[in-house]
Scaffold this motif. Structure first.
Motif, short mmCIF file in Angstrom:
data_model
loop_
_atom_site.label_atom_id
_atom_site.label_comp_id
_atom_site.label_asym_id
_atom_site.label_seq_id
_atom_site.Cartn_x
_atom_site.Cartn_y
_atom_site.Cartn_z
N PRO A 107 -16.75 11.84 7.94
CA PRO A 107 -17.13 10.97 6.71
C PRO A 107 -18.53 10.36 7.14
O PRO A 107 -19.13 10.70 8.20
N SER A 108 -19.27 10.03 6.01
CA SER A 108 -20.75 9.50 6.23
C SER A 108 -20.66 8.36 7.17
O SER A 108 -19.58 7.52 7.41
N THR A 109 -21.66 8.44 7.99
CA THR A 109 -21.86 7.31 9.04
C THR A 109 -23.12 6.33 8.58
O THR A 109 -24.07 6.95 7.79
N VAL A 110 -23.13 5.22 8.85
CA VAL A 110 -24.05 4.15 8.69
C VAL A 110 -24.51 3.50 10.16
O VAL A 110 -23.84 2.96 10.87
N THR A 111 -25.74 3.71 10.12
CA THR A 111 -26.62 2.92 11.03
C THR A 111 -27.17 1.98 10.83
O THR A 111 -28.00 1.60 9.72
N ARG A 112 -26.93 0.79 11.40
CA ARG A 112 -27.36 -0.49 11.04
C ARG A 112 -28.47 -1.22 12.11
O ARG A 112 -28.26 -0.92 13.33
N THR A 113 -29.46 -1.30 11.56
CA THR A 113 -30.57 -1.78 12.37
C THR A 113 -31.32 -3.27 11.94
O THR A 113 -31.61 -3.35 10.90
N TRP A 114 -31.18 -4.01 13.02
CA TRP A 114 -31.78 -5.40 12.72
C TRP A 114 -33.25 -5.66 13.32
O TRP A 114 -33.39 -4.92 14.26
#
Length: 251
Positions: A107-114
């Motif tokens: 499935p689609s992946t999400v990259t979270r960057t702070w």
């Protein structure tokens, strides 16, 4: 023999005088047209740059989970004014999250960057000469020309709640908590915009960043200042541009 007729000396002188007047009028018209075109182009450039600046910082503020204006330094060992955030070098710090969706995976992946971001107004005269276009007028501290620089670092969330590739290992929670630190260090600086003024036409100081703690609204105030053909212009011409931005995610 037929008599020969021609212009007399007086007629030639009169014609030359008329031609000279016409040339002067044409030259003056071309000069005024060029000055007007230059002024118009400069004004359009200044307005576009102010809109870009307000929009860029405004977007960061809207997505911010925390904001700060005082009580910290940034890159104290290398930044001008010892990295302070004061009336000489006002600051706006933002803690923001960006999420990037990769639809190429199933499935689609999400990259979270702070991101920890500090927007800092600095005198142009203190900016390194190797990093800017030389401008004797703008680099004269008496003309109150300033720039906005962005200082940043980031934390890319990895499995286990840690920041990817951080050394030493740092958890995401610790990174977010570090936004309250009294000193930000080793942040990467970059120019956001040039040719702003730290004072308005009346000589009153411009406050670029202000915070309404009741509504969590950041007030951005900027005014451009240029010197073109020995004429100093402010944009906007009457008062600084002001934009109120709601920090919607700040509790």
């Amino acid at each position: 023999m037929k008599s020969q007729s021609g212009l007399t000396l007086v007629e030639i002188l009169v014609a030359m005088a008329i031609l000279g007047i016409i040339l002067i009028l044409v030259t003056n018209w071309e000069t005024q047209t060029l000055q007007l075109t230059t002024k118009t182009n400069t004004l359009a450039t200044q307005i576009a740059e102010l809109n870009d600046l307000s929009g860029y910082i405004g977007d960061r503020v809207r997505s911010a989970s925390q904001v700060r204006l005082t009580g910290f330094t940034v890159n104290a060992a290398s930044a001008v004014n010892a990295g302070k955030c004061d009336t000489t070098t006002p600051c706006l710090a933002v803690l923001a999250l960006e999420e990037e969706v990769n639809t190429a995976t199933t499935p689609s992946t999400v990259t979270r960057t702070w991101f920890r971001l500090v927007y800092r107004v600095e005198p142009r005269s203190t900016w390194s000469s190797v990093s800017k276009v030389p401008d004797t007028w703008a680099d004269n501290a008496a003309n109150n020309v300033v720039v906005v620089r962005e200082y940043r670092d980031n934390c890319i969330e990895a499995s286990g709640g840690v920041c990817s590739a951080s050394s030493p290992p740092l958890t995401v929670d610790a990174y977010k908590a570090s936004f309250s630190d009294a000193a930000f260090s080793s942040m990467s600086p970059a120019l956001v915009t040039d040719y702003l003024s730290s004072v308005d036409q009346s000589g009153a100081a411009i406050t670029p960043f202000a915070l309404d703690t009741v509504t969590n609204t950041i007030i951005l105030t900027f005014q451009s200042k240029r010197n073109v053909k020995s004429v100093t212009t402010f944009t906007p011409a009457d008062n600084p541009m002001t934009l109120a931005v709601q920090a919607r995610n700040v509790n």
